[in-house]
Enzyme design. Sequence first.
Site, mmCIF file in Angstrom:
data_model
loop_
_atom_site.group_PDB
_atom_site.id
_atom_site.type_symbol
_atom_site.label_atom_id
_atom_site.label_comp_id
_atom_site.label_asym_id
_atom_site.label_seq_id
_atom_site.Cartn_x
_atom_site.Cartn_y
_atom_site.Cartn_z
ATOM 1 N N SER A 1 -4.317 -0.703 -5.993
ATOM 2 C CA SER A 1 -4.897 -1.500 -4.914
ATOM 3 C C SER A 1 -4.816 -2.968 -5.316
ATOM 4 O O SER A 1 -5.526 -3.409 -6.227
ATOM 5 C CB SER A 1 -6.358 -1.095 -4.672
ATOM 6 O OG SER A 1 -6.957 -1.939 -3.705
ATOM 7 N N ASP B 1 -5.764 14.720 0.818
ATOM 8 C CA ASP B 1 -4.735 14.716 -0.221
ATOM 9 C C ASP B 1 -4.797 15.986 -1.065
ATOM 10 O O ASP B 1 -3.766 16.510 -1.495
ATOM 11 C CB ASP B 1 -4.909 13.498 -1.135
ATOM 12 C CG ASP B 1 -4.346 12.222 -0.531
ATOM 13 O OD1 ASP B 1 -3.516 12.319 0.386
ATOM 14 O OD2 ASP B 1 -4.735 11.138 -0.980
ATOM 15 N N GLN C 1 -10.331 3.032 10.241
ATOM 16 C CA GLN C 1 -10.347 4.317 10.924
ATOM 17 C C GLN C 1 -11.780 4.793 11.155
ATOM 18 O O GLN C 1 -12.716 4.326 10.518
ATOM 19 C CB GLN C 1 -9.602 5.370 10.088
ATOM 20 C CG GLN C 1 -8.203 4.951 9.668
ATOM 21 C CD GLN C 1 -8.159 4.252 8.326
ATOM 22 O OE1 GLN C 1 -9.140 3.685 7.873
ATOM 23 N NE2 GLN C 1 -7.009 4.295 7.687
ATOM 24 N N GLY D 1 -2.348 8.812 -9.162
ATOM 25 C CA GLY D 1 -3.006 7.518 -9.208
ATOM 26 C C GLY D 1 -2.792 6.705 -7.948
ATOM 27 O O GLY D 1 -2.169 7.148 -6.977
ATOM 28 N N SER E 1 -8.231 4.326 -3.280
ATOM 29 C CA SER E 1 -9.096 3.195 -2.936
ATOM 30 C C SER E 1 -9.226 3.071 -1.426
ATOM 31 O O SER E 1 -8.316 3.434 -0.686
ATOM 32 C CB SER E 1 -8.518 1.896 -3.505
ATOM 33 O OG SER E 1 -7.240 1.645 -2.935
ATOM 34 N N HIS E 2 -10.365 2.555 -0.981
ATOM 35 C CA HIS E 2 -10.554 2.171 0.421
ATOM 36 C C HIS E 2 -11.369 0.878 0.436
ATOM 37 O O HIS E 2 -12.432 0.794 1.030
ATOM 38 C CB HIS E 2 -11.248 3.294 1.199
ATOM 39 C CG HIS E 2 -10.544 3.630 2.479
ATOM 40 N ND1 HIS E 2 -11.177 3.867 3.664
ATOM 41 C CD2 HIS E 2 -9.220 3.753 2.756
ATOM 42 C CE1 HIS E 2 -10.300 4.146 4.605
ATOM 43 N NE2 HIS E 2 -9.107 4.082 4.079
ATOM 44 N N ASN E 3 -10.810 -0.133 -0.229
ATOM 45 C CA ASN E 3 -11.559 -1.349 -0.509
ATOM 46 C C ASN E 3 -11.685 -2.266 0.702
ATOM 47 O O ASN E 3 -12.797 -2.630 1.108
ATOM 48 C CB ASN E 3 -10.891 -2.104 -1.664
ATOM 49 C CG ASN E 3 -10.825 -1.281 -2.935
ATOM 50 O OD1 ASN E 3 -11.633 -0.382 -3.134
ATOM 51 N ND2 ASN E 3 -9.866 -1.564 -3.785
ATOM 52 N N HIS E 4 -10.567 -2.665 1.284
ATOM 53 C CA HIS E 4 -10.631 -3.588 2.423
ATOM 54 C C HIS E 4 -11.383 -2.999 3.615
ATOM 55 O O HIS E 4 -12.228 -3.690 4.202
ATOM 56 C CB HIS E 4 -9.221 -4.009 2.839
ATOM 57 C CG HIS E 4 -8.622 -5.034 1.934
ATOM 58 N ND1 HIS E 4 -7.396 -5.608 2.171
ATOM 59 C CD2 HIS E 4 -9.071 -5.599 0.798
ATOM 60 C CE1 HIS E 4 -7.126 -6.482 1.220
ATOM 61 N NE2 HIS E 4 -8.124 -6.487 0.366
ATOM 62 N N SER F 1 -5.414 7.326 12.903
ATOM 63 C CA SER F 1 -6.529 8.196 13.285
ATOM 64 C C SER F 1 -6.693 9.296 12.247
ATOM 65 O O SER F 1 -5.711 9.869 11.759
ATOM 66 C CB SER F 1 -6.260 8.822 14.662
ATOM 67 O OG SER F 1 -6.293 7.838 15.668
ATOM 68 N N HIS G 1 0.817 -1.208 0.000
ATOM 69 C CA HIS G 1 0.000 0.000 0.000
ATOM 70 C C HIS G 1 0.853 1.262 0.000
ATOM 71 O O HIS G 1 0.504 2.254 -0.644
ATOM 72 C CB HIS G 1 -0.922 -0.010 1.221
ATOM 73 C CG HIS G 1 -1.934 1.083 1.236
ATOM 74 N ND1 HIS G 1 -3.063 1.053 0.453
ATOM 75 C CD2 HIS G 1 -1.990 2.245 1.924
ATOM 76 C CE1 HIS G 1 -3.778 2.145 0.671
ATOM 77 N NE2 HIS G 1 -3.138 2.892 1.555
#
Length: 745
Positions: A536, A117, A240, A533, A94-97, A313, A49
């Site tokens: 993931s 970001d 989080q 970019g 991405s925030h897949n998991h 956090s 990651h």
Amino acid sequence: MSPAPLTPTASELRELALTEAEYRRALDLLGRAPNRLELGMLGALWSEHCSYKTSRPLLSRLGSTGPQVVVGPGENAGVVDLGGDLLCCFKIESHNHPSAIEPVQGAATGVGGILRDVFAMGARPVAILDALRFGDLGDASQRHRFAKVVEGVGFYGNCVGVPTVGGETYFDPAYAGNCLVNAMCVGLARRDQLLHAVARGVGNPVLLVGADTGRDGIHGATFASVQLDEQAEGRRPAVQVGNPFLEKCLLEACLELAGHPAVIGLQDCGAAGLTSSCAEMAQRGGVGIALDLDKVARRESGMTPYEVMLSESQERMVLVVERGRESEVRAVFDRWELRSDVIGKVIADPELRLSSAGEEVARLPLEVLVDGFMPRHPPRSRPAEVAARLEADPLALEPRWPLEESWLRLLASPNCGDTAWIYRQYDHQVGDDTVAGPGGDAAVLRLRGRPDGLALTVDGAHRSAVLDPRRGTQLAVAEALRNLACAGAEPLALTNCLNFGDPDQEEVMWQLDEAVAGLAEAARELGVPVVSGNVSLYNDLSGAGIPPTPVVGMVGRVEQVRRSPGAAFSRSGDLVYLLGPEGAELGGSELQRLAQGEVLGPPPALDLGLELRVARAVAAAVGGAIARSAHDSSLGGRAVTLAESCVAGGLGAEVELPSPGPGSPRGWWWGVLFGETSGRYLLSVDPGSEAELVGICRREGAPHRLVGTVGGEAISIRGVVSIPLAAAAAARAGSLEGPMAAALT
């Protein structure tokens, strides 16, 4: 006295996403055994990651330069020049998991992270877009997860006050075990406000601002770098917890400081927490950072240095400011009722040095911590079954349903139907700059005080990437280009999110290699640089991976902002033109997926040169107010595109398409109507504007053909098939409303 070195067990290494070979490399580079804190920091920054150790060797192919590019890959986000003193900053992540095991907070904190970001660059976020993938909505667990992810996206964006203006959603059983949640943010900055994530100036203080540090998100970066399994629920603490109201204050305070002469660098405290933010800022500046961990404000008692350094956090930023001017910067955060603490300083030695209770607890050279990972070159191979699938001829197969039923089934499917159920939960007008919002081909935003505007879109490869990941990725780029053309926009640059399975499987590594090659070629041929970019990987559940899913976000410039014509047919008697190539093909199409349940045959044909010529013609017709409507043909092919324009405007239409020649296969009409050949658009024009449209098409070298007229109560392919306008409207309206209403009652 430093903590004792650690000899980790195999299970401890797995928890940190480290291999035994990587541990031995750490021993060699350091000349000693790391302690537990140091090993945890190495695991986080050497994780897939954070390090991109598998994809980085491939990503160097991507072209990221151009006269409009101000900042390319490597910073928090990419930046392009809009002219004057205005810059556009954007990225997708991405925030897949996290979304798979805690969908509300996983999606919400994904939005929060991509917002940070962008404002870390000194840019005010002006738009959010999302790209979502889930399993079949016939599954109650998928409906629940989908509903909660939509809730999380809307909750965070709405509370922060940034409009969610567009996106795309796709449902397929292949995503049942691992949903995809990609979030894109676009922001605007003045040239003199642009910030960078860098540390400079020995002795300059390091500030941590925003939320107090807790135990949530520990090992979040490593969690994103391993497969999900049956014990995934046990990973819930790695997700989080977000506070959008705090983020709003943090956003405003940071933007107030953008351009302030005392601010040297600003970085989001995201994946791997303080470890990554401080180490990466120092590495970029060629310096080091020393932190006193006792000065990090905690919201939980008894936190160890390990927990402090690896906590993820949310709503935290790290700043480097000019020595002696800390009070000026902290006064701004005080005004926004935000905590700000000096937790360290810049040092000359290029290392990250940590102390607690008056003792050194970790010391790592940055060349080891940031760049010491082992680049991976897993073997890759094209499976034999890929060739077998490509050789099949979908048009030769027996059609499962008659033409009329096929048409209505497509319109009633969640992938081709009305998505209003989703975007009604998003505030897409906050800020009052949204000219065209969700539900169309591209969103359009005005630029205050200027005649021009921004067009935004996000698109992804569908099942065609299973057949050919290179062409499937190119098709995603081409789809994004077409969407911008329908808004009359010239493309500026793109960002990408490459979602794949386990790269240790040779087929997956081959897919990733091919997809990056396809992205590079399409971006080069279409003249659209890649400025940011995300990759993931390990999107697997117990060894079952997702299909290759490259997602593309693209930003374009609209020369003159006016209300876009949109996709809707608006007046009876208007002429309907088809721009782009003809074609009869079903490989990788949505009809094939629904009717046959598998993916066979070559994916849609693609001519990138032709794609660009036709896009320019469409953009000129829209920008010149010649087209009354413009809509690109994608999922479901020409028949679905036609029905969407009719339903949106409440008007029927009759069009004529080419007839089959002698010896045409049985499925030929299905291929003509529902095939997804790239580069096609339906435009409607006033008869008095026909000559202007034809002139534009000839000038640009764009194929064009008059196919019919707008009007009536039916949607008809002359002499072939017809469906009532009301039936088409009902089918589209129920595609998401039906299953989701049943799920939530």
